[in-house]
Scaffold this motif. Structure first.
Motif, mmCIF file in Angstrom:
data_model
loop_
_atom_site.group_PDB
_atom_site.id
_atom_site.type_symbol
_atom_site.label_atom_id
_atom_site.label_comp_id
_atom_site.label_asym_id
_atom_site.label_seq_id
_atom_site.Cartn_x
_atom_site.Cartn_y
_atom_site.Cartn_z
ATOM 1 N N ALA A 158 4.070 3.248 -8.619
ATOM 2 C CA ALA A 158 2.703 3.413 -8.143
ATOM 3 C C ALA A 158 1.684 2.977 -9.194
ATOM 4 C CB ALA A 158 2.454 4.862 -7.757
ATOM 5 N N PHE A 159 0.617 2.368 -8.733
ATOM 6 C CA PHE A 159 -0.532 2.083 -9.581
ATOM 7 C C PHE A 159 -1.790 2.130 -8.742
ATOM 8 C CE2 PHE A 159 0.829 -2.061 -8.059
ATOM 9 C CZ PHE A 159 -0.321 -2.818 -7.894
ATOM 10 N N CYS A 160 -2.911 2.406 -9.397
ATOM 11 C CA CYS A 160 -4.185 2.536 -8.707
ATOM 12 C C CYS A 160 -5.138 1.436 -9.160
ATOM 13 C CB CYS A 160 -4.829 3.885 -9.000
ATOM 14 S SG CYS A 160 -3.868 5.317 -8.456
ATOM 15 N N VAL A 161 -5.824 0.845 -8.213
ATOM 16 C CA VAL A 161 -6.908 -0.079 -8.519
ATOM 17 C C VAL A 161 -8.197 0.735 -8.384
ATOM 18 C CG1 VAL A 161 -7.988 -2.287 -8.005
ATOM 19 C CG2 VAL A 161 -5.536 -1.970 -7.571
ATOM 20 N N ILE A 162 -8.815 1.016 -9.519
ATOM 21 C CA ILE A 162 -9.928 1.958 -9.579
ATOM 22 C C ILE A 162 -11.220 1.294 -9.114
ATOM 23 C CG2 ILE A 162 -11.228 3.483 -11.116
ATOM 24 C CD1 ILE A 162 -8.299 4.297 -10.680
ATOM 25 N N TYR A 216 0.840 -1.191 0.000
ATOM 26 C CA TYR A 216 0.000 0.000 0.000
ATOM 27 C C TYR A 216 0.878 1.247 0.000
ATOM 28 C CZ TYR A 216 -4.015 -2.949 1.172
ATOM 29 O OH TYR A 216 -4.998 -3.904 1.146
ATOM 30 N N LEU A 217 0.427 2.289 -0.710
ATOM 31 C CA LEU A 217 1.122 3.566 -0.749
ATOM 32 C C LEU A 217 0.202 4.670 -0.276
ATOM 33 C CD1 LEU A 217 3.028 3.605 -4.187
ATOM 34 C CD2 LEU A 217 3.933 3.005 -1.935
ATOM 35 N N ASP A 218 0.764 5.628 0.430
ATOM 36 C CA ASP A 218 0.032 6.828 0.835
ATOM 37 C C ASP A 218 0.557 7.979 -0.004
ATOM 38 O OD1 ASP A 218 -1.210 8.958 1.984
ATOM 39 O OD2 ASP A 218 -0.459 8.612 4.017
ATOM 40 N N VAL A 219 -0.263 8.430 -0.945
ATOM 41 C CA VAL A 219 0.124 9.564 -1.789
ATOM 42 C C VAL A 219 -0.797 10.753 -1.541
ATOM 43 C CG1 VAL A 219 1.148 8.103 -3.568
ATOM 44 C CG2 VAL A 219 -1.280 8.687 -3.718
ATOM 45 N N GLY A 220 -1.448 10.739 -0.378
ATOM 46 C CA GLY A 220 -2.340 11.832 -0.021
ATOM 47 C C GLY A 220 -3.781 11.622 -0.417
ATOM 48 N N GLN A 221 -4.118 10.392 -0.823
ATOM 49 C CA GLN A 221 -5.505 10.138 -1.210
ATOM 50 C C GLN A 221 -6.419 10.276 0.006
ATOM 51 O OE1 GLN A 221 -3.034 7.964 -1.086
ATOM 52 N NE2 GLN A 221 -3.681 5.838 -0.794
ATOM 53 N N ARG A 222 -7.635 10.751 -0.232
ATOM 54 C CA ARG A 222 -8.593 10.965 0.842
ATOM 55 C C ARG A 222 -9.408 9.693 1.095
ATOM 56 N NH1 ARG A 222 -9.009 15.367 -2.511
ATOM 57 N NH2 ARG A 222 -10.956 14.582 -3.392
ATOM 58 N N PRO A 223 -9.885 9.493 2.326
ATOM 59 C CA PRO A 223 -10.649 8.284 2.646
ATOM 60 C C PRO A 223 -11.873 8.084 1.766
ATOM 61 C CG PRO A 223 -10.018 9.424 4.653
ATOM 62 C CD PRO A 223 -9.655 10.338 3.518
ATOM 63 N N GLU A 224 -12.499 9.205 1.345
ATOM 64 C CA GLU A 224 -13.722 9.066 0.552
ATOM 65 C C GLU A 224 -13.439 8.706 -0.904
ATOM 66 O OE1 GLU A 224 -12.764 13.564 0.697
ATOM 67 O OE2 GLU A 224 -12.632 11.803 2.019
ATOM 68 N N GLU A 225 -12.211 8.762 -1.324
ATOM 69 C CA GLU A 225 -11.880 8.378 -2.696
ATOM 70 C C GLU A 225 -11.928 6.858 -2.818
ATOM 71 O OE1 GLU A 225 -8.974 11.612 -4.581
ATOM 72 O OE2 GLU A 225 -8.131 10.700 -2.786
ATOM 73 N N GLY A 226 -12.467 6.398 -3.918
ATOM 74 C CA GLY A 226 -12.725 4.966 -4.038
ATOM 75 C C GLY A 226 -11.556 4.135 -4.525
ATOM 76 N N HIS A 227 -10.546 4.765 -5.126
ATOM 77 C CA HIS A 227 -9.438 3.975 -5.654
ATOM 78 C C HIS A 227 -8.451 3.609 -4.547
ATOM 79 C CE1 HIS A 227 -7.910 8.135 -5.828
ATOM 80 N NE2 HIS A 227 -6.711 7.601 -5.668
ATOM 81 N N ILE A 228 -7.683 2.564 -4.799
ATOM 82 C CA ILE A 228 -6.683 2.087 -3.840
ATOM 83 C C ILE A 228 -5.320 2.184 -4.510
ATOM 84 C CG2 ILE A 228 -5.879 0.095 -2.508
ATOM 85 C CD1 ILE A 228 -8.840 -0.826 -2.468
ATOM 86 N N VAL A 229 -4.373 2.836 -3.827
ATOM 87 C CA VAL A 229 -3.051 3.086 -4.390
ATOM 88 C C VAL A 229 -2.067 2.063 -3.841
ATOM 89 C CG1 VAL A 229 -1.221 4.776 -4.764
ATOM 90 C CG2 VAL A 229 -3.597 5.548 -4.489
ATOM 91 N N LEU A 230 -1.373 1.419 -4.751
ATOM 92 C CA LEU A 230 -0.379 0.405 -4.408
ATOM 93 C C LEU A 230 0.933 0.730 -5.099
ATOM 94 C CD1 LEU A 230 -2.554 -2.824 -4.946
ATOM 95 C CD2 LEU A 230 -2.136 -1.652 -2.777
ATOM 96 N N GLY A 231 1.997 0.095 -4.633
ATOM 97 C CA GLY A 231 3.283 0.142 -5.309
ATOM 98 C C GLY A 231 3.700 -1.265 -5.669
#
Length: 230
Positions: free
Chosen positions: A109-113, A88-103
């Motif tokens: 970095a890539f996002c699972v939308i 898991y990566l923290d790039v500043g995404q907000r909790p309400e955003e639905g995508h999940i950021v991974l490395g």
């Protein structure tokens, strides 16, 4: 034969390892090609490649978006990626955003939308290459590949093959300086002639390497490689 998008190539300390990860994620067999490890694409899915090079701590200028048909499918993709060595990566995404950021295993970095994302509907599993770049470079690549603009708002652009599939997008300013970590690889039956056409669109020809591939920069100064179509 017109210019064809072959792959986006990422700098990698261990191309075989990261190529194996993405091969498992995308269901593709890694092969040797494009100056490293190649995961060939298709008419509707962009290829990926990984070339041997030192990595830096500078964030990459290209990241991938993987799509989901349902919440369960999104979670399954995340779990599969983690099991293969992602984190898991923290790039500043907000909790309400639905995508999940991974490395991936090397930190790319890539996002699972999230499911029901209308913008990426119908693009396939590898939904988008999200790039750092200006509106002008989006227009350049639209003309270079003869792919239509499918998004052009607020300095953000995206293009897509006429037959659909993976989108390539540029997020607009501010744009970080090119770091050389990633580059596009394109092919043509007559690279020298195609390089002249690209130059007329605003590209700069840098050099021809011993393999016959031609190195250029696009209108943002980002390097890309033009190879002969096999």
């Amino acid at each position: 034969m017109p210019l064809r998008f072959l792959a986006v190539s990422f700098a990698s300390q261990d191309p075989e390892r990261v190529g194996a990860f993405w091969g498992a994620m995308l269901g593709r067999d890694p092969t040797t090609g494009a100056g490293g490890i190649l995961l060939a694409g298709s008419a509707t899915q962009c290829g990926l490649a990984f070339h041997k090079a030192s990595r830096t701590d500078v964030p990459g200028r290209v990241h991938l978006h993987l799509t989901s048909d349902s919440a369960a499918a999104q979670q399954a993709t995340v779990e599969r990626a983690i099991g293969l060595g992602a984190r898991y990566l923290d790039v500043g995404q907000r909790p309400e955003e639905g995508h999940i950021v991974l490395g991936d295993p090397e930190g790319n970095a890539f996002c699972v939308i999230e499911p029901h994302n209308n913008y990426l509907a119908g693009t396939g599993f590898l939904g988008e290459l999200a790039c750092d770049g200006t509106r002008e470079v989006g227009l350049f690549w639209s003309a270079a590949l003869d792919w239509p603009l499918v998004w052009d708002q607020d300095e953000e652009t995206a293009i897509q093959s006429p037959v659909g599939g993976t989108k390539i997008a540029w997020g607009g300013p501010p744009v970080a300086p090119p770091d050389g970590g990633e580059h596009f690889i394109v092919t043509a039956s007559d690279p020298a002639r195609e390089a002249e056409r690209l130059s007329s669109l605003g590209a700069e020809i840098l050099a021809e390497n011993p393999t016959g591939a031609i190195e250029l920069t696009d209108t943002d100064g980002t390097r890309f490689v033009l190879m002969r179509e096999e």
